[in-house]
Design a protein around this motif. Structure first.
Motif, PDB file in Angstrom:
ATOM      1  N   THR A  46       0.852  -1.111   0.049  1.00 44.99           N
ATOM      2  CA  THR A  46       0.100  -0.166   0.099  1.00 44.99           C
ATOM      3  C   THR A  46       1.040   1.090  -0.011  1.00 44.99           C
ATOM      4  N   SER A  47       0.417   2.416  -0.172  1.00 41.92           N
ATOM      5  CA  SER A  47       1.088   3.605  -0.490  1.00 41.92           C
ATOM      6  C   SER A  47       0.897   4.514   0.740  1.00 41.92           C
ATOM      7  N   ALA A  65       7.896  19.607  -2.069  1.00 42.28           N
ATOM      8  CA  ALA A  65       7.709  18.251  -2.644  1.00 42.28           C
ATOM      9  C   ALA A  65       6.495  17.539  -1.887  1.00 42.28           C
ATOM     10  N   ASP A  66       6.263  16.454  -2.759  1.00 42.55           N
ATOM     11  CA  ASP A  66       5.232  15.382  -2.001  1.00 42.55           C
ATOM     12  C   ASP A  66       6.158  13.876  -2.272  1.00 42.55           C
ATOM     13  N   VAL A  67       5.889  13.378  -1.092  1.00 45.62           N
ATOM     14  CA  VAL A  67       6.939  12.100  -1.193  1.00 45.62           C
ATOM     15  C   VAL A  67       5.799  10.778  -1.178  1.00 45.62           C
ATOM     16  N   TYR A  68       5.697  10.008  -2.178  1.00 41.44           N
ATOM     17  CA  TYR A  68       4.970   8.879  -2.084  1.00 41.44           C
ATOM     18  C   TYR A  68       6.039   7.649  -1.736  1.00 41.44           C
ATOM     19  N   ARG A  69       5.329   6.860  -0.579  1.00 42.00           N
ATOM     20  CA  ARG A  69       6.528   5.837  -0.300  1.00 42.00           C
ATOM     21  C   ARG A  69       5.652   4.570   0.133  1.00 42.00           C
ATOM     22  N   ASP A  94       1.118   8.613 -10.595  1.00 45.31           N
ATOM     23  CA  ASP A  94       2.393   8.065 -10.946  1.00 45.31           C
ATOM     24  C   ASP A  94       2.935   7.596  -9.246  1.00 45.31           C
ATOM     25  N   GLY A  95       2.886   8.569  -8.440  1.00 45.13           N
ATOM     26  CA  GLY A  95       3.242   8.374  -7.206  1.00 45.13           C
ATOM     27  C   GLY A  95       2.589   7.048  -6.400  1.00 45.13           C
ATOM     28  N   GLU A  96       1.301   7.135  -6.407  1.00 52.39           N
ATOM     29  CA  GLU A  96       0.713   5.900  -5.948  1.00 52.39           C
ATOM     30  C   GLU A  96       1.145   4.702  -6.747  1.00 52.39           C
ATOM     31  N   PHE A  97       1.098   4.557  -7.782  1.00 51.77           N
ATOM     32  CA  PHE A  97       1.737   3.454  -9.091  1.00 51.77           C
ATOM     33  C   PHE A  97       3.110   2.941  -8.341  1.00 51.77           C
ATOM     34  N   PHE A  98       4.092   3.721  -8.429  1.00 48.88           N
ATOM     35  CA  PHE A  98       5.252   3.501  -8.148  1.00 48.88           C
ATOM     36  C   PHE A  98       5.601   3.244  -6.710  1.00 48.88           C
ATOM     37  N   ALA A  99       4.822   3.877  -5.844  1.00 50.61           N
ATOM     38  CA  ALA A  99       5.080   3.265  -4.356  1.00 50.61           C
ATOM     39  C   ALA A  99       4.204   2.175  -4.038  1.00 50.61           C
ATOM     40  N   GLN A 100       3.450   1.519  -4.713  1.00 56.72           N
ATOM     41  CA  GLN A 100       2.812   0.349  -4.726  1.00 56.72           C
ATOM     42  C   GLN A 100       3.679  -0.832  -5.396  1.00 56.72           C
TER      43      GLN A 100
END
Length: 182
Positions: A46-47, A65-69, A94-100
């Motif tokens: 999960t992100s 910045a926003d940081v998705y992890r 994009d952030g959610e996709f890559f963090a997941q």
């Protein structure tokens, strides 16, 4: 192929020859099932997102910045996109996709844009600010020290400007149609 609603607003755009598509959130069912989609890795995490994070530059200016992890302990590779456009345009999907999928995704406004401090001057300071941001990404507790940069247009220019400073954490770059002068 372009699908629109009754008001002629685009909902889905697909260029098969380039395997390029854009889909408006909520209209994902318009996407054709393709072989390449079946090859995309499935989500493993999960992100979580931290919005409006200040990233300090060497001259004291702070860039937002926003940081998705991935919502999991550990250190992960980082994907960075620096932008003069709206960072949420790149971050949310994009952030959610890559963090997941096990990456940290950082989307940052350049100096003087979108909440970042300082004054925006086209093409000025992107090399130094890019270096400082890559270094910040590479040394955070959630980072494994490997940073990749992505971007198109002005964002692609930001990739090249950071790369020319040779930050040791920058391991890969994907720059699409960067503006001239890169």
């Amino acid at each position: 192929v372009i699908w629109t609603n009754q008001s002629n607003e685009p909902l889905y755009w697909w260029v098969p020859a380039q395997n390029f598509e854009i889909v408006r959130r909520g209209y994902e069912e318009l996407r054709p099932a393709t072989k390449s989609e079946r090859q995309v890795s499935p989500p493993r995490f999960t992100s979580e997102v931290e919005k409006d994070v200040w990233v300090p530059m060497r001259d004291g200016i702070r860039l937002m910045a926003d940081v998705y992890r991935p919502n999991s302990p550990g250190r992960f590779p980082v994907i960075l996109q620096r932008t003069c456009y709206d960072r949420s345009e790149f971050g949310t999907a994009d952030g959610e996709f890559f963090a997941q999928r096990g990456y940290v995704y950082v989307t940052q406004h350049v100096r003087g844009r979108g909440g970042s401090e300082g004054e925006f001057h086209v093409a000025q300071g992107e090399a130094i600010d890019g270096y400082d941001t890559v270094a910040w990404c590479g040394t955070q507790p959630w980072s494994n020290g490997k940073v990749g940069m992505v971007g198109a247009s002005y964002n692609g220019f930001c990739v090249w400007m950071a790369a020319k400073t040779r930050p040791r954490w920058l391991k890969t770059m994907i720059s699409v149609v960067p503006m001239p002068g890169s």
